[in-house]
Design a protein around this motif. Structure first.
Motif, PDB file in Angstrom:
ATOM      1  N   GLY A  40      10.538   0.578  25.615  1.00  0.00           N
ATOM      2  CA  GLY A  40      11.799   1.300  25.764  1.00  0.00           C
ATOM      3  C   GLY A  40      12.545   1.389  24.457  1.00  0.00           C
ATOM      4  O   GLY A  40      11.936   1.383  23.382  1.00  0.00           O
ATOM      5  N   GLU A  41      13.880   1.452  24.539  1.00  0.00           N
ATOM      6  CA  GLU A  41      14.701   1.577  23.340  1.00  0.00           C
ATOM      7  C   GLU A  41      14.743   0.249  22.587  1.00  0.00           C
ATOM      8  O   GLU A  41      15.011  -0.793  23.189  1.00  0.00           O
ATOM      9  CB  GLU A  41      16.132   1.984  23.726  1.00  0.00           C
ATOM     10  N   ILE A  42      14.468   0.298  21.290  1.00  0.00           N
ATOM     11  CA  ILE A  42      14.465  -0.933  20.482  1.00  0.00           C
ATOM     12  C   ILE A  42      15.436  -0.753  19.316  1.00  0.00           C
ATOM     13  O   ILE A  42      15.359   0.248  18.592  1.00  0.00           O
ATOM     14  CB  ILE A  42      13.054  -1.221  19.919  1.00  0.00           C
ATOM     15  N   PRO A  43      16.351  -1.719  19.137  1.00  0.00           N
ATOM     16  CA  PRO A  43      17.248  -1.619  17.972  1.00  0.00           C
ATOM     17  C   PRO A  43      16.480  -1.924  16.685  1.00  0.00           C
ATOM     18  O   PRO A  43      15.709  -2.882  16.633  1.00  0.00           O
ATOM     19  CB  PRO A  43      18.305  -2.693  18.255  1.00  0.00           C
ATOM     20  N   VAL A  44      16.679  -1.092  15.691  1.00  0.00           N
ATOM     21  CA  VAL A  44      16.031  -1.280  14.386  1.00  0.00           C
ATOM     22  C   VAL A  44      17.076  -1.073  13.296  1.00  0.00           C
ATOM     23  O   VAL A  44      18.250  -0.809  13.585  1.00  0.00           O
ATOM     24  CB  VAL A  44      14.854  -0.277  14.197  1.00  0.00           C
ATOM     25  N   GLU A  45      16.630  -1.190  12.067  1.00  0.00           N
ATOM     26  CA  GLU A  45      17.504  -0.885  10.926  1.00  0.00           C
ATOM     27  C   GLU A  45      16.844   0.203  10.092  1.00  0.00           C
ATOM     28  O   GLU A  45      15.624   0.304  10.038  1.00  0.00           O
ATOM     29  CB  GLU A  45      17.693  -2.129  10.065  1.00  0.00           C
ATOM     30  N   ARG A  46      17.697   0.984   9.446  1.00  0.00           N
ATOM     31  CA  ARG A  46      17.137   1.950   8.503  1.00  0.00           C
ATOM     32  C   ARG A  46      18.094   2.082   7.314  1.00  0.00           C
ATOM     33  O   ARG A  46      19.285   1.741   7.421  1.00  0.00           O
ATOM     34  CB  ARG A  46      16.915   3.307   9.172  1.00  0.00           C
ATOM     35  N   ILE A  47      17.557   2.575   6.213  1.00  0.00           N
ATOM     36  CA  ILE A  47      18.384   2.708   5.010  1.00  0.00           C
ATOM     37  C   ILE A  47      19.438   3.767   5.263  1.00  0.00           C
ATOM     38  O   ILE A  47      19.137   4.857   5.773  1.00  0.00           O
ATOM     39  CB  ILE A  47      17.496   3.024   3.790  1.00  0.00           C
ATOM     40  N   ALA A  48      20.685   3.423   4.935  1.00  0.00           N
ATOM     41  CA  ALA A  48      21.833   4.244   5.324  1.00  0.00           C
ATOM     42  C   ALA A  48      22.063   5.383   4.335  1.00  0.00           C
ATOM     43  O   ALA A  48      22.723   5.200   3.314  1.00  0.00           O
ATOM     44  CB  ALA A  48      23.078   3.367   5.418  1.00  0.00           C
ATOM     45  N   GLY A  49      21.507   6.521   4.662  1.00  0.00           N
ATOM     46  CA  GLY A  49      21.840   7.757   3.958  1.00  0.00           C
ATOM     47  C   GLY A  49      21.654   7.735   2.463  1.00  0.00           C
ATOM     48  O   GLY A  49      22.307   8.482   1.736  1.00  0.00           O
ATOM     49  N   ARG A  50      20.796   6.857   1.975  1.00  0.00           N
ATOM     50  CA  ARG A  50      20.618   6.777   0.534  1.00  0.00           C
ATOM     51  C   ARG A  50      19.587   7.805   0.097  1.00  0.00           C
ATOM     52  O   ARG A  50      18.464   7.810   0.569  1.00  0.00           O
ATOM     53  CB  ARG A  50      20.153   5.366   0.171  1.00  0.00           C
ATOM     54  N   LYS A  51      20.002   8.697  -0.782  1.00  0.00           N
ATOM     55  CA  LYS A  51      19.067   9.699  -1.292  1.00  0.00           C
ATOM     56  C   LYS A  51      18.664   9.295  -2.705  1.00  0.00           C
ATOM     57  O   LYS A  51      19.509   8.889  -3.503  1.00  0.00           O
ATOM     58  CB  LYS A  51      19.725  11.072  -1.321  1.00  0.00           C
ATOM     59  N   VAL A  52      17.410   9.448  -2.982  1.00  0.00           N
ATOM     60  CA  VAL A  52      16.879   8.991  -4.279  1.00  0.00           C
ATOM     61  C   VAL A  52      16.227  10.146  -5.006  1.00  0.00           C
ATOM     62  O   VAL A  52      15.562  10.989  -4.392  1.00  0.00           O
ATOM     63  CB  VAL A  52      15.845   7.861  -4.057  1.00  0.00           C
ATOM     64  N   THR A  53      16.444  10.205  -6.309  1.00  0.00           N
ATOM     65  CA  THR A  53      15.581  11.026  -7.141  1.00  0.00           C
ATOM     66  C   THR A  53      14.870  10.113  -8.131  1.00  0.00           C
ATOM     67  O   THR A  53      15.500   9.274  -8.775  1.00  0.00           O
ATOM     68  CB  THR A  53      16.329  12.162  -7.877  1.00  0.00           C
ATOM     69  N   LEU A  54      13.567  10.245  -8.166  1.00  0.00           N
ATOM     70  CA  LEU A  54      12.798   9.549  -9.182  1.00  0.00           C
ATOM     71  C   LEU A  54      12.799  10.414 -10.434  1.00  0.00           C
ATOM     72  O   LEU A  54      12.699  11.644 -10.336  1.00  0.00           O
ATOM     73  CB  LEU A  54      11.366   9.319  -8.694  1.00  0.00           C
ATOM     74  N   VAL A  55      12.928   9.782 -11.595  1.00  0.00           N
ATOM     75  CA  VAL A  55      13.016  10.547 -12.842  1.00  0.00           C
ATOM     76  C   VAL A  55      11.978  10.022 -13.838  1.00  0.00           C
ATOM     77  O   VAL A  55      12.289   9.182 -14.693  1.00  0.00           O
ATOM     78  CB  VAL A  55      14.433  10.468 -13.451  1.00  0.00           C
ATOM     79  N   PRO A  56      10.733  10.477 -13.714  1.00  0.00           N
ATOM     80  CA  PRO A  56       9.756  10.068 -14.724  1.00  0.00           C
ATOM     81  C   PRO A  56      10.041  10.760 -16.050  1.00  0.00           C
ATOM     82  O   PRO A  56      10.317  11.964 -16.084  1.00  0.00           O
ATOM     83  CB  PRO A  56       8.419  10.544 -14.135  1.00  0.00           C
ATOM     84  N   ILE A  57      10.021   9.996 -17.130  1.00  0.00           N
ATOM     85  CA  ILE A  57      10.158  10.590 -18.457  1.00  0.00           C
ATOM     86  C   ILE A  57       8.748  10.921 -18.938  1.00  0.00           C
ATOM     87  O   ILE A  57       7.879  10.042 -19.014  1.00  0.00           O
ATOM     88  CB  ILE A  57      10.851   9.621 -19.441  1.00  0.00           C
ATOM     89  N   LEU A  58       8.517  12.206 -19.221  1.00  0.00           N
ATOM     90  CA  LEU A  58       7.196  12.647 -19.671  1.00  0.00           C
ATOM     91  C   LEU A  58       6.854  11.984 -20.996  1.00  0.00           C
ATOM     92  O   LEU A  58       7.731  11.762 -21.811  1.00  0.00           O
ATOM     93  CB  LEU A  58       7.172  14.169 -19.850  1.00  0.00           C
ATOM     94  N   ARG A  59       5.542  11.712 -21.221  1.00  0.00           N
ATOM     95  CA  ARG A  59       4.578  11.863 -20.185  1.00  0.00           C
ATOM     96  C   ARG A  59       4.221  10.545 -19.519  1.00  0.00           C
ATOM     97  O   ARG A  59       3.737  10.508 -18.395  1.00  0.00           O
ATOM     98  CB  ARG A  59       3.310  12.497 -20.790  1.00  0.00           C
ATOM     99  N   ALA A  60       4.493   9.423 -20.244  1.00  0.00           N
ATOM    100  CA  ALA A  60       4.025   8.133 -19.734  1.00  0.00           C
ATOM    101  C   ALA A  60       4.662   7.757 -18.396  1.00  0.00           C
ATOM    102  O   ALA A  60       4.050   7.080 -17.576  1.00  0.00           O
ATOM    103  CB  ALA A  60       4.284   7.037 -20.765  1.00  0.00           C
ATOM    104  N   GLY A  61       5.892   8.229 -18.158  1.00  0.00           N
ATOM    105  CA  GLY A  61       6.567   7.904 -16.908  1.00  0.00           C
ATOM    106  C   GLY A  61       5.818   8.403 -15.680  1.00  0.00           C
ATOM    107  O   GLY A  61       5.968   7.854 -14.585  1.00  0.00           O
ATOM    108  N   LEU A  62       4.995   9.441 -15.860  1.00  0.00           N
ATOM    109  CA  LEU A  62       4.209   9.953 -14.733  1.00  0.00           C
ATOM    110  C   LEU A  62       3.261   8.882 -14.196  1.00  0.00           C
ATOM    111  O   LEU A  62       2.899   8.910 -13.020  1.00  0.00           O
ATOM    112  CB  LEU A  62       3.407  11.191 -15.150  1.00  0.00           C
ATOM    113  N   GLY A  63       2.875   7.957 -15.058  1.00  0.00           N
ATOM    114  CA  GLY A  63       1.972   6.892 -14.625  1.00  0.00           C
ATOM    115  C   GLY A  63       2.596   5.983 -13.585  1.00  0.00           C
ATOM    116  O   GLY A  63       1.883   5.282 -12.865  1.00  0.00           O
ATOM    117  N   MET A  64       3.926   5.965 -13.522  1.00  0.00           N
ATOM    118  CA  MET A  64       4.615   5.110 -12.553  1.00  0.00           C
ATOM    119  C   MET A  64       5.024   5.878 -11.307  1.00  0.00           C
ATOM    120  O   MET A  64       5.508   5.291 -10.333  1.00  0.00           O
ATOM    121  CB  MET A  64       5.865   4.492 -13.202  1.00  0.00           C
TER     122      MET A  64
END
Ligand code: URA
Length: 207
Positions: free
Chosen positions: A58-82
């Motif tokens: 049935g219904e189960i209480p859980v947790e979730r991340i509260a409305g956090r939006k993320v942008t990943l910003v790799p710095i070219l070019r080595a950052g692409l490796g991460m």
């Protein structure tokens, strides 16, 4: 803690493996694994909110991340490796790409591309760059993010030099940085010692 060397044993162990000369495949795999662990550490303060899911009983209480939006910003070019490792942990993140080349004579950063995605004033930016050397590329990237309204900027790096840490902390004391290791110093060519060598070359197999 503007710049924190993450003390987790898995990270320290994997950095040791990363320093060994070896295949491109191994370097890429370790870079991805450490990127995942750095994302884990750098998101530890994300707030949670209660939610409900329909589960087997049935219904189960859980947790979730509260409305956090993320942008990943790799710095070219080595950052692409991460990038893939970071996306494994935050699959819904947008990806903003920044290109900052280091002039090998002046060692100064020269931005040549910026493709920012989404409303940056609503997003946490996680900058990805394996090497915090002089700090020039990182500072230039933070400058660009701030100019677009981003207020929560965090940096993830594999190896940081004291020179880069000092420069980043001076230019942007509000930006937190998680690093897998803090090394000794920069050599005359701007490489971190003992460092990893040229991280871009090792990720892309250029050498
Ligand atoms: N960039 C690298 O790839 N390695 C360094 O040591 C410094 C900057």
């Amino acid at each position: 803690m503007p710049v924190l060397a993450v003390p987790h044993p898995l990270i320290r162990h994997k950095v040791g493996l990363l320093r060994e000369e070896g295949s491109t495949k191994k370097f890429r795999e370790l870079t991805g694994e450490i990127a995942r662990l750095l994302v884990y550490e750098a998101t530890a303060d994300f707030p949670l909110e209660p939610a409900t899911v329909t589960g087997w009983c049935g219904e189960i209480p859980v947790e979730r991340i509260a409305g956090r939006k993320v942008t990943l910003v790799p710095i070219l070019r080595a950052g692409l490796g991460m990038l893939d490792g970071a996306l494994d942990m935050i699959p819904n993140a947008k990806v903003s790409v920044v290109g900052v080349a280091r002039n090998h004579e002046t060692l100064q950063p020269e931005p040549y591309v910026d493709r920012f995605v989404g409303h940056l004033d609503e997003r946490t930016a996680l900058i990805l760059d394996p090497m915090l050397a002089t700090g020039g590329s990182m500072i230039a990237t933070v400058d660009m993010l701030k100019a677009r309204g981003c207020r929560d900027i965090r940096a993830l790096v594999l190896v940081a030099a004291p020179e880069g840490i000092a420069a980043l902390e001076k230019a942007h004391p509000d930006v937190r940085c998680w690093t897998a290791a803090i090394d000794s110093h920069l050599n005359a060519d701007g490489y971190i010692l003992p460092g990893l060598g040229d991280a871009g070359d090792r990720i892309f197999g250029t050498r």
